[in-house]
Design a protein around this motif. Structure first.
Motif, short mmCIF file in Angstrom:
data_model
loop_
_atom_site.label_atom_id
_atom_site.label_comp_id
_atom_site.label_asym_id
_atom_site.label_seq_id
_atom_site.Cartn_x
_atom_site.Cartn_y
_atom_site.Cartn_z
N TRP A 1 5.76 5.95 -16.81
CA TRP A 1 5.17 4.61 -16.65
C TRP A 1 3.68 4.65 -16.95
O TRP A 1 3.01 5.66 -16.75
CB TRP A 1 5.36 4.08 -15.25
CG TRP A 1 6.76 3.76 -14.88
CD1 TRP A 1 7.87 3.84 -15.67
CD2 TRP A 1 7.21 3.31 -13.60
NE1 TRP A 1 8.98 3.48 -14.96
CE2 TRP A 1 8.61 3.14 -13.69
CE3 TRP A 1 6.60 3.06 -12.39
CZ2 TRP A 1 9.37 2.71 -12.61
CZ3 TRP A 1 7.35 2.61 -11.32
CH2 TRP A 1 8.72 2.45 -11.44
N SER A 2 3.16 3.51 -17.36
CA SER A 2 1.73 3.36 -17.56
C SER A 2 1.04 3.33 -16.19
O SER A 2 1.62 2.90 -15.19
CB SER A 2 1.45 2.05 -18.29
OG SER A 2 0.09 1.74 -18.24
N TRP A 3 -0.22 3.76 -16.15
CA TRP A 3 -0.97 3.73 -14.90
C TRP A 3 -1.15 2.30 -14.40
O TRP A 3 -1.29 2.07 -13.21
CB TRP A 3 -2.33 4.41 -15.07
CG TRP A 3 -2.26 5.89 -14.85
CD1 TRP A 3 -2.28 6.85 -15.80
CD2 TRP A 3 -2.11 6.56 -13.59
NE1 TRP A 3 -2.16 8.09 -15.21
CE2 TRP A 3 -2.06 7.94 -13.85
CE3 TRP A 3 -2.01 6.14 -12.27
CZ2 TRP A 3 -1.92 8.89 -12.85
CZ3 TRP A 3 -1.87 7.09 -11.27
CH2 TRP A 3 -1.83 8.45 -11.56
N LEU B 1 4.04 5.60 -5.48
CA LEU B 1 4.05 5.60 -6.95
C LEU B 1 2.94 6.46 -7.52
O LEU B 1 3.15 7.17 -8.51
CB LEU B 1 3.95 4.16 -7.48
CG LEU B 1 5.19 3.29 -7.29
CD1 LEU B 1 4.89 1.87 -7.72
CD2 LEU B 1 6.37 3.86 -8.04
N SER B 2 1.76 6.41 -6.91
CA SER B 2 0.65 7.24 -7.38
C SER B 2 0.98 8.72 -7.23
O SER B 2 0.69 9.53 -8.12
CB SER B 2 -0.63 6.93 -6.61
OG SER B 2 -1.03 5.61 -6.82
N SER C 1 -0.47 -1.24 -9.87
CA SER C 1 -0.35 -2.67 -9.61
C SER C 1 -0.07 -3.04 -8.15
O SER C 1 -0.53 -4.09 -7.70
CB SER C 1 0.70 -3.29 -10.53
OG SER C 1 1.97 -2.77 -10.25
N PRO C 2 0.65 -2.23 -7.35
CA PRO C 2 0.82 -2.60 -5.94
C PRO C 2 -0.51 -2.70 -5.18
O PRO C 2 -0.64 -3.50 -4.25
CB PRO C 2 1.70 -1.49 -5.37
CG PRO C 2 2.46 -0.98 -6.53
CD PRO C 2 1.51 -1.09 -7.69
N LEU D 1 0.83 -1.21 0.00
CA LEU D 1 0.00 0.00 0.00
C LEU D 1 0.86 1.26 0.00
O LEU D 1 0.56 2.21 -0.73
CB LEU D 1 -0.93 0.02 1.21
CG LEU D 1 -2.15 -0.87 1.12
CD1 LEU D 1 -2.96 -0.77 2.40
CD2 LEU D 1 -3.00 -0.51 -0.06
N ILE D 2 1.89 1.25 0.80
CA ILE D 2 2.79 2.41 0.85
C ILE D 2 3.46 2.62 -0.50
O ILE D 2 3.55 3.74 -1.00
CB ILE D 2 3.83 2.25 1.98
CG1 ILE D 2 3.12 2.30 3.34
CG2 ILE D 2 4.92 3.30 1.89
CD1 ILE D 2 3.98 1.92 4.51
#
Length: 81
Positions: free
Chosen positions: A24-26, A10-11, A31-32, A4-5
């Motif tokens: 990078w692609s969304w 990354l978001s 994906s995490p 989650l972290i």
């Protein structure tokens, strides 16, 4: 929790368009979150979560008993090998 972290970081990096993550692609960025959901589903299905909760409860019980024995002047039992 680590997934989650990682997903949140990354978001955040993707929305701020920071570094290489901006390219990078969304799908890769999100994906995490999917992996965290898969982990939780597996942990609940396999009984891992319940087993860990029971181990934690048993440890609290043992600590409470040892503390009461110590207060009475009785030496706590040694852990069995």
């Amino acid at each position: 929790m680590y997934l989650l972290i990682a997903g949140l970081v990354l978001s955040l990096l993707k929305t701020m368009e920071f570094g290489v993550v901006a390219e990078w692609s969304w799908w890769w960025v999100l994906s995490p979150f999917a992996m965290a959901a898969a982990w939780w589903a597996w942990a609940d299905y396999s009984g891992y979560t319940k087993r860990k909760a029971m181990e934690k409860m048993e440890q609290k019980k043992k600590n409470r008993i040892d503390k009461q024995r110590e207060a009475l002047g009785i030496k706590p039992k040694r852990p069995s090998r």
